[in-house]
Design a protein around this motif. Structure first.
Motif, PDB file in Angstrom:
ATOM      1  N   ALA A  55       6.341  14.526  -0.991  1.00  0.00           N
ATOM      2  CA  ALA A  55       6.086  13.320  -1.786  1.00  0.00           C
ATOM      3  C   ALA A  55       6.809  12.114  -1.190  1.00  0.00           C
ATOM      4  CB  ALA A  55       6.526  13.545  -3.232  1.00  0.00           C
ATOM      5  N   SER A 105       5.240  11.083   2.231  1.00  0.00           N
ATOM      6  CA  SER A 105       3.988  10.377   2.013  1.00  0.00           C
ATOM      7  C   SER A 105       4.222   8.959   1.483  1.00  0.00           C
ATOM      8  CB  SER A 105       3.131  11.175   1.029  1.00  0.00           C
ATOM      9  OG  SER A 105       1.960  10.483   0.716  1.00  0.00           O
ATOM     10  N   HIS A 132       4.608   6.630  -6.476  1.00  0.00           N
ATOM     11  CA  HIS A 132       3.940   7.627  -5.633  1.00  0.00           C
ATOM     12  C   HIS A 132       4.722   8.943  -5.653  1.00  0.00           C
ATOM     13  CE1 HIS A 132       1.369   8.968  -2.275  1.00  0.00           C
ATOM     14  NE2 HIS A 132       2.465   9.629  -1.911  1.00  0.00           N
ATOM     15  N   ASN A 176       4.492  10.601  -9.282  1.00  0.00           N
ATOM     16  CA  ASN A 176       3.162  11.142  -9.569  1.00  0.00           C
ATOM     17  C   ASN A 176       2.810  12.323  -8.683  1.00  0.00           C
ATOM     18  OD1 ASN A 176       2.634   9.367 -11.698  1.00  0.00           O
ATOM     19  ND2 ASN A 176       1.909   7.784 -10.303  1.00  0.00           N
ATOM     20  N   SER A 177       3.212  12.290  -7.418  1.00  0.00           N
ATOM     21  CA  SER A 177       2.946  13.420  -6.517  1.00  0.00           C
ATOM     22  C   SER A 177       3.683  14.674  -6.963  1.00  0.00           C
ATOM     23  CB  SER A 177       3.367  13.069  -5.085  1.00  0.00           C
ATOM     24  OG  SER A 177       2.590  12.018  -4.577  1.00  0.00           O
ATOM     25  N   LYS A 199       2.125  16.009 -10.297  1.00  0.00           N
ATOM     26  CA  LYS A 199       0.843  16.671 -10.050  1.00  0.00           C
ATOM     27  C   LYS A 199       1.056  18.066  -9.456  1.00  0.00           C
ATOM     28  CE  LYS A 199      -3.528  16.036  -7.617  1.00  0.00           C
ATOM     29  NZ  LYS A 199      -4.307  15.164  -6.718  1.00  0.00           N
TER      30      LYS A 199
END
Length: 153
Positions: free
Chosen positions: A18, A21, A40, A43-44, A47
């Motif tokens: 995460a 990225s 980001h 949320n990564s 998920k």
């Protein structure tokens, strides 16, 4: 971490992926981008842990067995107050004089101090927390620390 819904080694991989990225195109700390990076990362991680903690036998309409809370903190490294390596006293952060060019600080990038702690009142057999410092941000002038809490439903 025997009660973790996802193995610790996998949590580390999820967090590193995460962060990689999120800051893949960053060359340095950019305060204007920190909200985007944090969103980001959070949320990564959410998920991935929701997906991996929900068994394939569970129906898609069934809620996950855990509630998750993810925190991402991005800390900026301070700049060298005199990058040319000059000598003499210079003013550091908040006007405090520092000695540049001495052997102990020459060429070093400053770091901000940080301490963070979390606590909770919960079921120690089913609930838990995990934190991780991402190492890939140091070359870009930042530290990233993520933490994950899970609470059995």
């Amino acid at each position: 971490m025997a009660n973790s819904p996802v193995p610790a080694s996998r949590l580390k991989q999820i967090a590193n992926d995460a962060c990689d990225s999120a800051i893949s195109t960053a060359t340095h700390y950019d305060h204007a981008q920190t909200q985007v990076w944090n969103n980001h990362i959070i949320n990564s991680i959410l998920k991935a842990v929701i997906s991996e903690s929900t068994s394939t036998a569970d129906t898609p309409a069934q809620a996950p067995k855990y509630k998750f809370c993810v925190n991402s903190t991005i800390i900026q490294h301070l700049s060298d107050p005199q990058p040319s390596g000059g000598s003499g006293a210079v003013e550091g952060e908040q006007g405090i004089p520092t000695t540049a060019g001495n052997s102990s600080s020459a060429g070093k990038v400053g770091r901000r101090g940080m301490h963070s702690a979390s606590g909770a009142f919960w079921n120690n057999e089913k609930d838990g927390m995990w934190s991780h410092k991402y190492d890939g941000g140091e070359a870009r002038g930042m530290d990233i620390v993520v933490s994950l809490m899970w609470i059995a439903v």
